[in-house]
Motif scaffolding. Structure first.
Motif, short mmCIF file in Angstrom:
data_model
loop_
_atom_site.label_atom_id
_atom_site.label_comp_id
_atom_site.label_asym_id
_atom_site.label_seq_id
_atom_site.Cartn_x
_atom_site.Cartn_y
_atom_site.Cartn_z
N VAL A 148 7.12 103.79 14.86
CA VAL A 148 5.65 103.70 14.71
C VAL A 148 5.21 102.26 14.92
O VAL A 148 5.62 101.36 14.17
CB VAL A 148 5.20 104.17 13.30
CG1 VAL A 148 3.67 104.06 13.18
CG2 VAL A 148 5.64 105.61 13.05
N ILE A 149 4.42 102.04 15.96
CA ILE A 149 3.98 100.69 16.29
C ILE A 149 2.45 100.63 16.18
O ILE A 149 1.76 101.52 16.69
CB ILE A 149 4.38 100.31 17.74
CG1 ILE A 149 5.91 100.41 17.90
CG2 ILE A 149 3.92 98.89 18.09
CD1 ILE A 149 6.41 100.14 19.32
N GLY B 142 -10.32 97.87 19.08
CA GLY B 142 -9.89 98.71 17.96
C GLY B 142 -8.38 98.83 17.87
O GLY B 142 -7.63 98.16 18.59
N LYS B 143 -7.96 99.76 17.00
CA LYS B 143 -6.54 99.87 16.66
C LYS B 143 -5.86 101.03 17.40
O LYS B 143 -6.46 102.09 17.56
CB LYS B 143 -6.42 100.10 15.13
CG LYS B 143 -5.00 100.25 14.64
CD LYS B 143 -4.97 100.42 13.12
CE LYS B 143 -3.53 100.65 12.64
NZ LYS B 143 -3.45 100.84 11.18
N THR B 144 -4.66 100.78 17.83
CA THR B 144 -3.82 101.84 18.43
C THR B 144 -2.55 101.98 17.59
O THR B 144 -1.97 100.99 17.18
CB THR B 144 -3.43 101.47 19.88
OG1 THR B 144 -4.62 101.39 20.67
CG2 THR B 144 -2.47 102.49 20.49
N THR B 145 -2.19 103.25 17.33
CA THR B 145 -0.90 103.51 16.68
C THR B 145 -0.08 104.37 17.63
O THR B 145 -0.54 105.39 18.12
CB THR B 145 -1.10 104.25 15.34
OG1 THR B 145 -1.97 103.47 14.52
CG2 THR B 145 0.24 104.44 14.62
N ILE B 146 1.14 103.91 17.91
CA ILE B 146 2.04 104.68 18.78
C ILE B 146 3.05 105.40 17.89
O ILE B 146 3.74 104.75 17.09
CB ILE B 146 2.81 103.76 19.76
CG1 ILE B 146 1.84 102.91 20.60
CG2 ILE B 146 3.71 104.60 20.68
CD1 ILE B 146 2.55 101.88 21.51
N HIS B 147 3.08 106.71 17.97
CA HIS B 147 4.06 107.51 17.22
C HIS B 147 5.17 107.96 18.17
O HIS B 147 4.93 108.16 19.36
CB HIS B 147 3.37 108.74 16.60
CG HIS B 147 2.29 108.38 15.62
ND1 HIS B 147 2.54 108.09 14.30
CD2 HIS B 147 0.95 108.21 15.79
CE1 HIS B 147 1.39 107.79 13.69
NE2 HIS B 147 0.41 107.86 14.58
N ASN B 148 6.40 108.08 17.62
CA ASN B 148 7.57 108.42 18.44
C ASN B 148 7.81 107.36 19.51
O ASN B 148 8.21 107.66 20.63
CB ASN B 148 7.43 109.81 19.07
CG ASN B 148 8.80 110.38 19.47
OD1 ASN B 148 9.84 110.00 18.92
ND2 ASN B 148 8.79 111.28 20.44
N ALA B 149 7.55 106.11 19.12
CA ALA B 149 7.75 104.98 20.05
C ALA B 149 9.25 104.76 20.26
O ALA B 149 10.06 105.10 19.39
CB ALA B 149 7.13 103.71 19.46
N ALA B 150 9.60 104.21 21.40
CA ALA B 150 11.00 103.83 21.63
C ALA B 150 11.32 102.64 20.73
O ALA B 150 10.44 101.83 20.42
CB ALA B 150 11.20 103.45 23.10
N CYS B 151 12.58 102.53 20.29
CA CYS B 151 12.97 101.50 19.31
C CYS B 151 13.92 100.47 19.90
O CYS B 151 14.52 99.68 19.17
CB CYS B 151 13.66 102.16 18.12
SG CYS B 151 12.66 103.43 17.34
#
Ligand code: EPZ
Length: 432
Positions: free
Chosen positions: A215-216, A181-190
């Motif tokens: 957001v990744i 399935g899908k994962t969304t990372i919020h406040n990810a390092a850039c």
């Protein structure tokens, strides 16, 4: 322990080449654990931390070949164990980057909980919380983090980091690549290193979008294959050598770099009076500074703002700038260890909490000093280059972790710097 002996005062002039980014090569090497096929990594810097990371992969059962000094050919086909032992993790906390890949591919991982280090406690609670959100069970057993995917495979989820964490983002991106399935990372390092890792993972067959932003999105796949990838240039080594040119009032052509990865550093140094010209997309020409340096305040922040890994080097430069500069460290709780050593060289620095006030310009005078961590060591080298007389820097094993051939690179552009091995170092002390 080796030492550096620096005779200061020589302006650096010439060309210097940047090596691959340590903080990209470390997660990229860990990512090879995600596949049974061969992954070839080019432009891996020849530094201690990468030798350690490679040894970890071999301890886990991977085959590691080095067809050339900076090319690593890794095949993690026969992984026999899923454990990163304490004696290895305590020397390099980036071993925690094995957690995500082992957990994702084998459903289990056991990694010694890294202790703190000179710059801070450096917990990994955010990594572990994210793994639990991906369906893992995580426990602490006799100092080891033991993580398991009860259903054998992680499950994609919405992960939101309460704090920006670079290796936390990297660990979750790797783990989610093989989750269902899908994962969304919020406040990810850039950081650029996150983008570089995502490039490698996508070459291996992962489906990652948004790396380099906060957001990744990762669509998990069944398996990852082999790939070939070249590591990006080291932006912190680049910033360190820009400061070296400035602090010695020399002129350096810095090659094989990526100026776009350190715009905040370049902007701040230009503000302070350093002349930095982009000759082409991979080359900078740095000159300093007909009108001298001006003190400018700085606050460290997550990318794309001013990086904490350049704070110590910037502090050394500000000792040579006219006026008072305020340096605020917001990422780590104890990252001013270099200040007391700079004061030994004659700098005027007042520390109050996470703020350092540097009064310049001061004439630095060579003296024996001691390195405490990787970037503090770089700061002392820079100050030694600017100081009059001799500076003897102890515990330079710190700098060997992240700067490839720094004595040779600086020596080639006119620095009077030599490495004293244990026996020679003792003799030098006798002479002092
Ligand atoms: C990476 O460390 C870099 N290392 C560091 O470079 C760099 O200073 C740091 O990012 C910040 O840019 C590598 O990439 C191998 P964080 P990392 O997780 O990932 C807190 C160098 O000199 N935190 O972004 O360990 C943490 O304590 C090294 O090359 C938690 O509280 O840093 C810190 O205050 C030094 N819980 C802040 O977040 C967690 O689970 C940022 O840490 C994770 C982090």
């Amino acid at each position: 322990m080796d030492k550096f002996l620096i005779k200061g005062g020589a302006p650096l002039r010439g060309k210097i080449e940047i090596s691959g980014a340590k903080n990209s090569a470390l997660p990229c090497l860990a990512a090879t654990l995600l596949s049974a096929e061969t992954v070839i990594l080019h432009n891996v810097p020849y530094v201690k931390d990468l030798i350690t990371q490679r040894r970890l992969l071999e301890d886990l059962g991977a085959t590691a070949l080095t067809p050339e000094l900076r090319t690593h050919k890794i095949t993690a086909k026969n992984i026999e164990t899923f454990e990163a032992p304490y004696e290895l993790v305590k020397t390099m906390r980036a071993s925690v980057l094995a957690l995500g890949p082992l957990l994702a591919r084998f459903g289990q991982a056991k990694v010694s909980l890294p202790g703190g280090c000179a710059i801070g406690t450096r917990p990994i609670d955010l990594h572990l919380k994210a793994f639990e959100q991906l369906g893992a069970t995580v426990s602490l057993e006799a100092g080891d983090v033991v993580a398991r995917a009860p259903k054998g495979r992680l499950v994609g989820a919405n992960v939101s980091f309460e704090k920006v964490t670079v290796t936390g983002t990297e660990n979750v991106m790797m783990a989610a690549s093989l989750a269902s399935g899908k994962t969304t990372i919020h406040n990810a390092a850039c950081e650029p290193e996150i983008e570089d890792l995502a490039d490698l993972l996508n070459k291996m067959g992962a489906r990652i979008k948004g790396a380099g932003t906060s957001v990744i999105e990762i669509e998990g796949v069944e398996a990852l294959g082999g790939a070939e990838h070249t590591i990006i240039p080291d932006r912190i080594e680049t910033g360190t050598f820009i400061v070296a040119a400035a602090i010695t009032e020399g002129e350096l052509e810095i090659k094989n770099c990526a100026p776009a990865h350190l715009t905040a550093v370049i902007e701040k140094l230009r503000e302070a009076g350093v002349e930095i010209e982009e000759l082409n997309p991979t080359t900078l020409l740095v000159k300093c500074c007909p009108n001298g340096l001006t003190a400018k305040d700085v606050t460290t922040e997550p990318h794309p703002l001013f990086p904490t890994d350049m704070q110590a080097q910037y502090m050394a430069l500000m000792t040579q700038a006219a006026g008072v500069s305020t340096i605020t460290e917001t990422i780590f709780e104890n990252r001013f260890m270099h200040a007391s050593e700079l004061i030994r060289l004659g700098a005027k620095i007042d520390i109050s909490g996470n703020t350092a006030r540097v009064s310049g310009k001061t004439q630095l005078m060579g003296a024996p000093v001691q390195a405490s961590d990787l970037r503090a060591s770089a700061s002392l080298v820079l100050a030694g280059l600017a100081a009059s007389g001799e500076t003897l820097i102890d515990r330079v094993y710190h700098i060997d972790r992240g700067y490839e051939n720094i004595v040779k690179k600086l020596g080639n552009v006119g620095a009077k710097i030599e490495r004293l091995t244990e026996s020679l170092a003792l003799a030098a002390e006798d002479v002092k």
